[in-house]
Design an enzyme around this catalytic site. Sequence first.
Site, mmCIF file in Angstrom:
data_model
loop_
_atom_site.group_PDB
_atom_site.id
_atom_site.type_symbol
_atom_site.label_atom_id
_atom_site.label_comp_id
_atom_site.label_asym_id
_atom_site.label_seq_id
_atom_site.Cartn_x
_atom_site.Cartn_y
_atom_site.Cartn_z
ATOM 1 N N ILE A 164 -93.814 61.456 -27.921
ATOM 2 C CA ILE A 164 -93.775 62.907 -27.101
ATOM 3 C C ILE A 164 -94.917 63.738 -27.583
ATOM 4 O O ILE A 164 -94.920 64.290 -28.704
ATOM 5 C CB ILE A 164 -92.547 63.479 -27.262
ATOM 6 C CG1 ILE A 164 -91.626 62.578 -26.663
ATOM 7 C CG2 ILE A 164 -92.493 64.545 -26.381
ATOM 8 C CD1 ILE A 164 -90.102 63.231 -27.004
ATOM 9 N N CYS A 165 -95.517 64.539 -26.770
ATOM 10 C CA CYS A 165 -96.637 65.548 -26.960
ATOM 11 C C CYS A 165 -95.977 66.666 -26.368
ATOM 12 O O CYS A 165 -96.105 66.891 -25.073
ATOM 13 C CB CYS A 165 -97.997 65.354 -26.292
ATOM 14 S SG CYS A 165 -99.260 66.658 -26.652
ATOM 15 N N LEU A 166 -95.320 67.410 -27.133
ATOM 16 C CA LEU A 166 -94.724 68.825 -26.755
ATOM 17 C C LEU A 166 -94.788 69.842 -27.905
ATOM 18 O O LEU A 166 -94.431 69.565 -29.023
ATOM 19 C CB LEU A 166 -93.193 68.373 -26.378
ATOM 20 C CG LEU A 166 -92.287 69.876 -26.046
ATOM 21 C CD1 LEU A 166 -92.748 70.335 -24.760
ATOM 22 C CD2 LEU A 166 -90.803 69.315 -25.855
#
Length: 219
Positions: free
Chosen positions: A87-89
């Site tokens: 995940i890119c967060l």
Amino acid sequence: MDARLRRVNKEIADCKNDKSSNIDIDLVDNSPFHLIGSFDGPEGTPYEGGHFEVDIVIPDSYPFQPVKMKFITKIYHPNVSSASGAICLDILKDAWSPVLTLKSTLISLQSLLCSPEPRDPQDAEVAKHYMTSKSSFEETARYWTEIYAGGPGKAGKGKASGPRDEIAMAGLDSAHVQQFQSLGFEKSKVIDVLRRMNYRGANVANINDDRVVEEMLKP
């Protein structure tokens, strides 16, 4: 009981007691430091009707270091790797704060499904699809939700009622695939090349057929 364990136990209890957020957390092998979080896809998005699971690992220095999260349920989203679930967060990286909790982080992740950030992608191919043709992207994301997350449609959770449509899974137009199949190329090769070249929507006009064929001929 150390501070980390005390905090994690409290956060797990808070999630279980809060029925309004619809965020669930379960222990893996009875460990409070390895969890599975889950939530429903937000209404009005291609993920509506699906149920998504997230693997959660609590690091030794929590809450001063962010939790490690990745999707278990496969999902078609610019900020989630379609292969690994990574995940890119920002709050899972440099924007993490010790005031954040498991529940608030999972809610932020659920909100990410409402508002993709294709310019800061985890999956570049999916992001290109989103920016080239949002309607085609949403159609593909709905199909993945149906196939993998039990979303509405003919498929049940994790399996389709019939063979999976590989063309729909890749977010491609069947007519484009058939066009190059008719030249003698295998279907799987055509799908792989067209997907990598983002042969979708308005971008099709920018890609010369000869260039596609050159890619198909590569070993």
